[in-house]
Design a protein around this motif. Structure first.
Motif, PDB file in Angstrom:
ATOM      1  N   GLU A 160      41.005  57.404  40.616  1.00 35.31           N
ATOM      2  CA  GLU A 160      40.816  56.063  40.078  1.00 35.31           C
ATOM      3  C   GLU A 160      39.475  55.505  40.537  1.00 35.31           C
ATOM      4  OE1 GLU A 160      44.200  53.936  41.519  1.00 35.31           O
ATOM      5  OE2 GLU A 160      43.276  53.459  43.433  1.00 35.31           O
ATOM      6  N   ASP A 161      38.887  54.684  39.677  1.00 37.19           N
ATOM      7  CA  ASP A 161      37.629  54.027  39.990  1.00 37.19           C
ATOM      8  C   ASP A 161      37.927  52.766  40.794  1.00 37.19           C
ATOM      9  OD1 ASP A 161      34.911  53.542  40.008  1.00 37.19           O
ATOM     10  OD2 ASP A 161      34.682  53.941  37.868  1.00 37.19           O
ATOM     11  N   HIS A 162      36.868  52.069  41.197  1.00 35.40           N
ATOM     12  CA  HIS A 162      37.008  50.812  41.934  1.00 35.40           C
ATOM     13  C   HIS A 162      36.259  49.729  41.177  1.00 35.40           C
ATOM     14  CE1 HIS A 162      36.831  47.838  45.148  1.00 35.40           C
ATOM     15  NE2 HIS A 162      37.748  48.549  45.791  1.00 35.40           N
ATOM     16  N   PRO A 163      36.863  48.554  40.966  1.00 37.98           N
ATOM     17  CA  PRO A 163      36.219  47.525  40.150  1.00 37.98           C
ATOM     18  C   PRO A 163      35.026  46.848  40.808  1.00 37.98           C
ATOM     19  CG  PRO A 163      38.257  46.695  41.097  1.00 37.98           C
ATOM     20  CD  PRO A 163      38.208  48.158  41.416  1.00 37.98           C
TER      21      PRO A 163
ATOM     22  N   THR B 116      46.006  47.898  47.714  1.00 35.39           N
ATOM     23  CA  THR B 116      47.386  47.460  47.498  1.00 35.39           C
ATOM     24  C   THR B 116      47.439  46.255  46.575  1.00 35.39           C
ATOM     25  OG1 THR B 116      47.345  46.133  49.543  1.00 35.39           O
ATOM     26  CG2 THR B 116      48.246  48.367  49.691  1.00 35.39           C
ATOM     27  N   TRP B 117      46.258  45.733  46.193  1.00 36.84           N
ATOM     28  CA  TRP B 117      46.211  44.689  45.165  1.00 36.84           C
ATOM     29  C   TRP B 117      46.453  45.265  43.765  1.00 36.84           C
ATOM     30  CZ3 TRP B 117      42.194  46.706  42.533  1.00 36.84           C
ATOM     31  CH2 TRP B 117      41.178  47.345  43.265  1.00 36.84           C
ATOM     32  N   ARG B 118      46.529  46.584  43.651  1.00 28.49           N
ATOM     33  CA  ARG B 118      46.933  47.207  42.394  1.00 28.49           C
ATOM     34  C   ARG B 118      48.459  47.219  42.292  1.00 28.49           C
ATOM     35  NH1 ARG B 118      42.863  50.117  39.767  1.00 28.49           N
ATOM     36  NH2 ARG B 118      41.081  50.773  41.045  1.00 28.49           N
ATOM     37  N   GLU B 119      48.956  47.191  41.071  1.00 26.04           N
ATOM     38  CA  GLU B 119      50.403  47.304  40.868  1.00 26.04           C
ATOM     39  C   GLU B 119      50.916  48.606  41.463  1.00 26.04           C
ATOM     40  OE1 GLU B 119      53.692  47.326  37.216  1.00 26.04           O
ATOM     41  OE2 GLU B 119      51.592  46.817  36.822  1.00 26.04           O
TER      42      GLU B 119
ATOM     43  N   GLU C 119      41.648  39.001  44.518  1.00 27.41           N
ATOM     44  CA  GLU C 119      40.922  37.749  44.382  1.00 27.41           C
ATOM     45  C   GLU C 119      40.663  37.107  45.744  1.00 27.41           C
ATOM     46  OE1 GLU C 119      41.294  33.421  42.121  1.00 27.41           O
ATOM     47  OE2 GLU C 119      43.089  34.608  42.540  1.00 27.41           O
ATOM     48  N   ALA C 120      41.652  37.172  46.635  1.00 26.03           N
ATOM     49  CA  ALA C 120      41.528  36.535  47.949  1.00 26.03           C
ATOM     50  C   ALA C 120      40.743  37.385  48.928  1.00 26.03           C
ATOM     51  CB  ALA C 120      42.918  36.243  48.514  1.00 26.03           C
ATOM     52  N   SER C 121      40.368  38.612  48.552  1.00 23.93           N
ATOM     53  CA  SER C 121      39.617  39.505  49.449  1.00 23.93           C
ATOM     54  C   SER C 121      38.243  39.783  48.860  1.00 23.93           C
ATOM     55  CB  SER C 121      40.418  40.787  49.686  1.00 23.93           C
ATOM     56  OG  SER C 121      40.871  41.350  48.465  1.00 23.93           O
TER      57      SER C 121
ATOM     58  N   ALA D 290      42.086  37.810  36.643  1.00 21.60           N
ATOM     59  CA  ALA D 290      42.694  38.027  35.333  1.00 21.60           C
ATOM     60  C   ALA D 290      42.863  39.518  35.038  1.00 21.60           C
ATOM     61  CB  ALA D 290      41.845  37.362  34.252  1.00 21.60           C
ATOM     62  N   THR D 291      41.906  40.313  35.490  1.00 26.29           N
ATOM     63  CA  THR D 291      41.976  41.758  35.279  1.00 26.29           C
ATOM     64  C   THR D 291      42.967  42.406  36.230  1.00 26.29           C
ATOM     65  OG1 THR D 291      39.653  41.731  34.607  1.00 26.29           O
ATOM     66  CG2 THR D 291      40.611  43.879  35.147  1.00 26.29           C
TER      67      THR D 291
END
Length: 305
Positions: A88-91, A125-128, A178-180, A195-196
Motif C-alpha cells: 500500500e502507498d502512503h497519502p 491504524t487510521w486506515r479501516e 487528521e489529528a496526526s 474526507a479521504t
C-alpha cells in the motif's frame, strides 16, 4: 534498559542458534522481542518460497527481525514484501516512482526536523484496515543516532493488571490521520485528508489473526474510546471526562516500558521486518541535521475484529 544493537559490538558474544533447512542463524536480542538473522539473503528469500516460509515463521515468533549487509535491489525489496501480501502507498509520504508502494522516508539537510515518527505508533491504524507489517531498508544512516525502537504489544497486554483487562474488554477506539499527519496542514487540506481517510475504529484489544495472541491495540493515532460512556463505567461526568482519557493515556504509555522493547542501530543496507499487528515502533529523531534515508514497503493487512 533497551538493547542497542551496534555493528561495532563483537557480535559473536550474543547467544545464537540455527534453524530450518537453510541454517539461518538466529540471535535473540531481548527476552521479549526481536532477533537478528545471519547467514540469510533477503534477495534469495524474495524468490525462494521455502526460505520465505522460514522467515515468516521467525517473524511470527520474534515480531521484528533484523538483517545487516544485504545486497538487494529495490525490485527484490518489493518482491520480498509482496510475498506477505499486496503493498500500500502512503497519502503523505512519497513513494519511489519506479516502485509503487516503496515509500521513501528521506530526512536530509533540506528537511526541517519532523515529529510524527518520534512517538510510539503502529503504522496507519487510521486506515479501516491497518497494515500487516513492513519491510524497511536503511539507504543512508547518520554517523550516530537515528535508532528505531520496537515494542511487543502482546507482552504489554499480557502484563496489564487483571482489573484493567476487565475494564477494557470490549472497548473500541478511534484512530485519526487528521489529528496526526493532518494537524500541521492548512485547514482546507486537513479537512480533505479527513474526507479521504475518515477516522477508523478498532478494538482496544485485538486478536492476532495468525497466532491467536491478544494485543493491546492503541497508539499515538488513537484519539478516544467510542463505547466507554455506559452506566457500568460512568456514574458522573468526571468518570467519562477525564476518566476515559486517563485510561486511554495509561494504555498508550505501556509502549514506553523498556521491558517490552528492542532498540536497533541502523547501518547502510540493514533491514527490519516487523509484524505491525503485534508491535509499535518509535523512530528516534536525535540526528538532525545529519541525513537519514529509509525505504519502506508496507503490506496490506486484514480487519482487526
Amino acid at each position: 534498559m533497551s538493547v542497542v544493537v551496534d555493528s561495532t559490538v563483537e557480535r559473536e558474544a550474543w547467544p545464537s542458534f540455527t534453524t530450518g533447512a537453510h541454517s539461518i542463524e538466529v540471535v535473540p536480542l531481548t527476552a521479549t522481542i526481536g532477533a537478528e538473522l545471519r547467514n540469510v539473503s533477503l534477495a534469495r528469500a524474495s524468490r525462494d518460497a521455502e526460505l520465505f516460509a522460514e522467515l515468516k515463521a521467525l517473524l511470527l515468533q520474534y515480531k521484528v527481525l533484523f538483517v545487516r549487509d544485504q545486497d538487494i535491489t529495490r525490485g527484490e525489496h518489493v518482491a520480498l514484501a509482496e510475498r506477505f501480501g499486496p503493498l500500500e502507498d502512503h497519502p503523505v509520504a512519497g513513494s519511489d516512482p519506479d516502485h509503487p508502494g516503496l515509500v521513501r522516508i528521506y530526512k536530509d539537510l533540506d528537511s526541517a526536523p519532523e515529529h510524527y515518527e518520534n512517538a510510539f505508533h503502529c503504522d496507519a491504524t487510521w486506515r479501516e484496515v491497518a497494515p500487516m507489517g513492513s519491510v524497511l531498508r536503511c539507504v543512508e544512516s547518520p554517523p550516530v543516532g537515528g535508532d528505531t525502537i520496537w515494542v511487543n504489544m502482546v507482552e504489554a497486554y499480557r502484563r496489564l493488571p487483571e482489573h484493567v483487562k476487565q475494564q477494557i474488554a470490549g472497548l473500541r477506539a478511534r484512530h485519526s490521520i487528521e489529528a496526526s499527519f493532518g494537524a500541521s496542514m492548512p485547514e482546507e487540506k486537513r479537512r480533505a485528508l479527513h474526507a479521504t481517510f475518515p477516522d477508523a475504529e478498532h478494538p482496544v484489544v485485538r486478536t492476532h489473526p495468525e497466532t491467536g495472541e491478544e494485543i493491546l491495540f492503541v497508539n499515538a493515532f488513537t484519539t478516544h474510546f467510542v463505547n466507554f460512556h455506559t452506566p457500568e463505567n460512568v456514574r458522573f461526568g468526571f468518570d467519562y471526562a477525564p476518566g476515559a482519557s486517563e485510561l486511554l493515556n495509561y494504555l498508550i504509555r505501556q509502549a514506553a516500558v523498556p521491558e517490552y522493547q528492542v532498540r536497533w542501530r541502523w547501518t547502510k543496507n540493514s533491514f527490519a521486518i516487523w509484524d505491525n499487528r503485534a508491535t509499535q515502533h518509535y523512530a528516534v529523531q536525535d540526528y538532525w541535521p545529519a541525513v537519514r534515508k529509509m525505504e519502506r514497503a508496507g503490506i496490506v493487512g486484514t480487519p482487526s475484529f
